[in-house]
Design an enzyme around this catalytic site. Structure first.
Site, PDB file in Angstrom:
ATOM      1  N   GLY A 275     -15.593   1.449   9.191  1.00 20.43           N
ATOM      2  CA  GLY A 275     -16.105   1.233  10.559  1.00 20.43           C
ATOM      3  C   GLY A 275     -17.477   1.815  10.828  1.00 20.43           C
TER       4      GLY A 275
ATOM      5  N   PHE B 236     -16.931   6.650  17.390  1.00 18.36           N
ATOM      6  CA  PHE B 236     -18.391   6.783  17.291  1.00 18.36           C
ATOM      7  C   PHE B 236     -19.144   5.927  18.308  1.00 18.36           C
ATOM      8  CE2 PHE B 236     -20.329   9.461  14.003  1.00 18.36           C
ATOM      9  CZ  PHE B 236     -19.183  10.126  13.601  1.00 18.36           C
TER      10      PHE B 236
ATOM     11  N   ARG C 184       0.865  -1.176   0.000  1.00 20.20           N
ATOM     12  CA  ARG C 184       0.000   0.000   0.000  1.00 20.20           C
ATOM     13  C   ARG C 184       0.907   1.234   0.000  1.00 20.20           C
ATOM     14  NH1 ARG C 184      -2.635   3.324   4.780  1.00 20.20           N
ATOM     15  NH2 ARG C 184      -3.962   4.607   3.507  1.00 20.20           N
TER      16      ARG C 184
ATOM     17  N   GLU D  51      -9.465  -3.531   1.887  1.00 21.12           N
ATOM     18  CA  GLU D  51      -8.405  -2.900   1.092  1.00 21.12           C
ATOM     19  C   GLU D  51      -7.272  -3.876   0.800  1.00 21.12           C
ATOM     20  OE1 GLU D  51      -8.924   0.349   3.981  1.00 21.12           O
ATOM     21  OE2 GLU D  51      -8.210   1.661   2.397  1.00 21.12           O
TER      22      GLU D  51
ATOM     23  N   ASN E 142     -12.519   6.276  10.774  1.00 24.05           N
ATOM     24  CA  ASN E 142     -11.864   7.342  11.515  1.00 24.05           C
ATOM     25  C   ASN E 142     -11.424   8.449  10.549  1.00 24.05           C
ATOM     26  OD1 ASN E 142     -11.141   8.355  13.949  1.00 24.05           O
ATOM     27  ND2 ASN E 142      -9.075   7.518  13.839  1.00 24.05           N
TER      28      ASN E 142
ATOM     29  N   HIS F 156      -8.182   6.956  -0.102  1.00 17.49           N
ATOM     30  CA  HIS F 156      -9.091   5.814   0.081  1.00 17.49           C
ATOM     31  C   HIS F 156      -9.476   5.176  -1.257  1.00 17.49           C
ATOM     32  CE1 HIS F 156     -10.664   7.728   4.060  1.00 17.49           C
ATOM     33  NE2 HIS F 156      -9.728   6.838   4.339  1.00 17.49           N
TER      34      HIS F 156
HETATM   35  P1  AMP Z   1     -12.214   2.513  10.763  1.00 19.00           P
HETATM   36  O1  AMP Z   1     -11.301   3.693  10.665  1.00 19.00           O
HETATM   37  O2  AMP Z   1     -12.787   2.077   9.450  1.00 19.00           O
HETATM   38  O3  AMP Z   1     -11.621   1.364  11.541  1.00 19.00           O
HETATM   39  O4  AMP Z   1     -13.495   2.993  11.614  1.00 19.00           O
HETATM   40  C1  AMP Z   1     -13.383   3.441  12.942  1.00 19.00           C
HETATM   41  C2  AMP Z   1     -14.708   4.020  13.382  1.00 19.00           C
HETATM   42  O5  AMP Z   1     -15.751   3.037  13.219  1.00 19.00           O
HETATM   43  C3  AMP Z   1     -14.749   4.438  14.847  1.00 19.00           C
HETATM   44  O6  AMP Z   1     -15.366   5.707  14.982  1.00 19.00           O
HETATM   45  C4  AMP Z   1     -15.602   3.372  15.490  1.00 19.00           C
HETATM   46  O7  AMP Z   1     -16.299   3.864  16.577  1.00 19.00           O
HETATM   47  C5  AMP Z   1     -16.556   3.022  14.371  1.00 19.00           C
HETATM   48  N1  AMP Z   1     -17.107   1.690  14.643  1.00 19.00           N
HETATM   49  C6  AMP Z   1     -16.478   0.504  14.553  1.00 19.00           C
HETATM   50  N2  AMP Z   1     -17.297  -0.497  14.948  1.00 19.00           N
HETATM   51  C7  AMP Z   1     -18.474   0.077  15.310  1.00 19.00           C
HETATM   52  C8  AMP Z   1     -19.723  -0.409  15.803  1.00 19.00           C
HETATM   53  N3  AMP Z   1     -19.924  -1.710  15.997  1.00 19.00           N
HETATM   54  N4  AMP Z   1     -20.697   0.492  16.051  1.00 19.00           N
HETATM   55  C9  AMP Z   1     -20.510   1.812  15.833  1.00 19.00           C
HETATM   56  N5  AMP Z   1     -19.354   2.338  15.367  1.00 19.00           N
HETATM   57  C10 AMP Z   1     -18.353   1.485  15.110  1.00 19.00           C
END
Ligand code: AMP
Length: 399
Positions: free
Chosen positions: A331, A284, A91, A385, A211, A180
């Protein structure tokens, strides 16, 4: 054919070994705190076996070495000999305008990547370290660079140019690049499968909400606009990033808060977004809980986040003169039904109708959450990814 996927950060190294024929994950791992005496190496196989060890990894070469030991160990491993690894996909965050698709890495490519360091001063040097470490530890294995920016190189100039003096584009490469791209491309292909139509015939709005978060308008299989820009700071409000703000605010904040350029950049990247708005968390899950308990600022942060997503979705429907499906991924997009509801509510004008019951079932698998009579489909698609990088390796090597 087994493909190793590497995602190297400045003090971390994420990896996955993927069997590309069956599109199957064999093992994955993460080395953190590289360069410290107490580095952490987490490793897991697809059969459920996992292990975690504290060791001292002084650099990325030692991290690759630790990875190879686990991957080939009789007890923990998934390969018997190193030559089972037929290719490596890296990556790479920024390919500038030099790379509009994945490419086999040679000395010239490495030189060009070094020239892109100015555009991604934190990420590209780390990605290059990962490439050099693999070259040293796994010589002779073909390596492919897969860029976060490449998918967006199809944007037309009217979408990627900033309204600044044109010379700055020529002098410094100041333009929108977008990020992304690997994720947007992966979910685009999955959406085409779910809809049973070729991507080349579809208009899609892909919402990668993690995030870091970005939206992409995809027309006929190509990115035509995206919310991130010259850097991943612009566009949506994110976990800790401000997203787009009035540019005049930067000097205003610097003056009022007596901050330097470096401090202000860090402030916008690390202390803003939903963290700054809520004063609670960038996560979140924490915001949902706090908002459920009546915390007004947590609710405000969620509302601001979703409102911006809604605005970009609407904008991109206008840009493409229609849309076949809205995709939610990453997420928040995959797991947060409230955000999906806030974004898709009151969008009947566009033919977007969300089925509340379907939306509530957060199963972590692909699903269509639109009502049966919704002209526009609303798809939840888990992104992958690493799998997209492995598929790119296969495509570039033509195997
Ligand atoms: P990522 O950067 O794709 O790993 O996403 C991270 C974000 O996804 C964070 O804000 C987490 O709180 C949110 N997230 C992950 N799992 C959950 C869940 N089961 N319910 C609500 N938010 C989630």
């Amino acid at each position: 054919m087994k493909v190793l996927v590497i995602n190297a950060g400045s003090s971390s190294l994420k990896y996955q070994l993927i069997d590309i024929e069956g599109e199957k994950l064999l093992a994955k791992g993460l080395c953190e705190r590289i360069g410290f005496e107490d580095s952490v190496h987490k490793y897991a196989k697809s059969d459920g076996f996992c292990t975690e060890s504290i060791l001292s990894l002084h650099n990325h070469v030692e991290a690759i070495d630790a990875m190879l030991r686990l991957l080939s160990n009789e007890e923990t491993g998934v390969i018997k000999a190193m030559d089972e690894i037929k290719a490596i996909g890296h990556r790479v965050v920024h390919g500038g305008e030099a790379f509009n698709q994945s490419i086999i890495i040679d000395d010239n490519v490495l030189d060009t990547l070094r020239q892109c360091i100015d555009l991604a001063p934190i990420h590209n040097p780390a990605n290059i370290m990962g490439i050099e470490a693999c070259r040293q530890e796994l010589p002779g294995i073909p390596m492919i660079a897969v860029f976060d920016t490449a998918f967006h190189q199809t944007m037309p100039p009217k979408a990627f140019m900033y309204a600044l003096p044109y010379e700055l584009y020529k002098k410094y490469g100041i333009r929108k690049y977008g990020f992304h791209g690997t994720s947007h491309k992966f979910v685009m292909k999955r959406a085409a499968c779910m809809l049973g139509r070729p991507a080349e015939e579809l208009k899609l709005v892909s919402c990668h909400l993690g995030n870091g978060a970005s939206i992409c308008a995809i027309e006929n299989g190509k990115s035509v606009d995206t919310s991130m820009g010259f850097t991943p700071l612009s566009g949506l409000a994110m976990g800790t990033r401000s997203g787009t703000i009035d540019p005049a605010l930067i000097s205003f904040i610097m003056e009022k808060e007596e901050m330097s350029i470096e401090e202000t950049t860090a402030f916008l990247n690390r202390k803003s977004g939903v963290l700054g708005l809520s004063g609670i968390s960038s996560d979140f899950r924490d915001l949902l809980k706090a908002s459920g308990n009546g915390n007004v600022r947590a609710k405000l942060a969620i509302d601001v986040f979703a409102y911006r997503v809604k605005k970009y979705v609407s904008e991109y429907i206008g840009v493409m003169n229609g849309v076949d499906a809205i995709i939610f991924t990453a997420g928040i997009g995959e797991n947060n039904s409230l955000v999906r509801k806030l974004v898709t509510d009151n969008m009947e004008f566009f033919g977007i109708k969300c089925d509340c019951e379907k939306n509530k079932s957060d199963t972590g698998v692909e699903m269509d959450i639109s009502t049966d009579d919704s002209p526009v489909k609303i798809l939840v698609i888990p992104t992958n990814e690493e799998m997209e990088i492995a598929l790119e390796v296969k495509r570039v090597l033509n195997v």
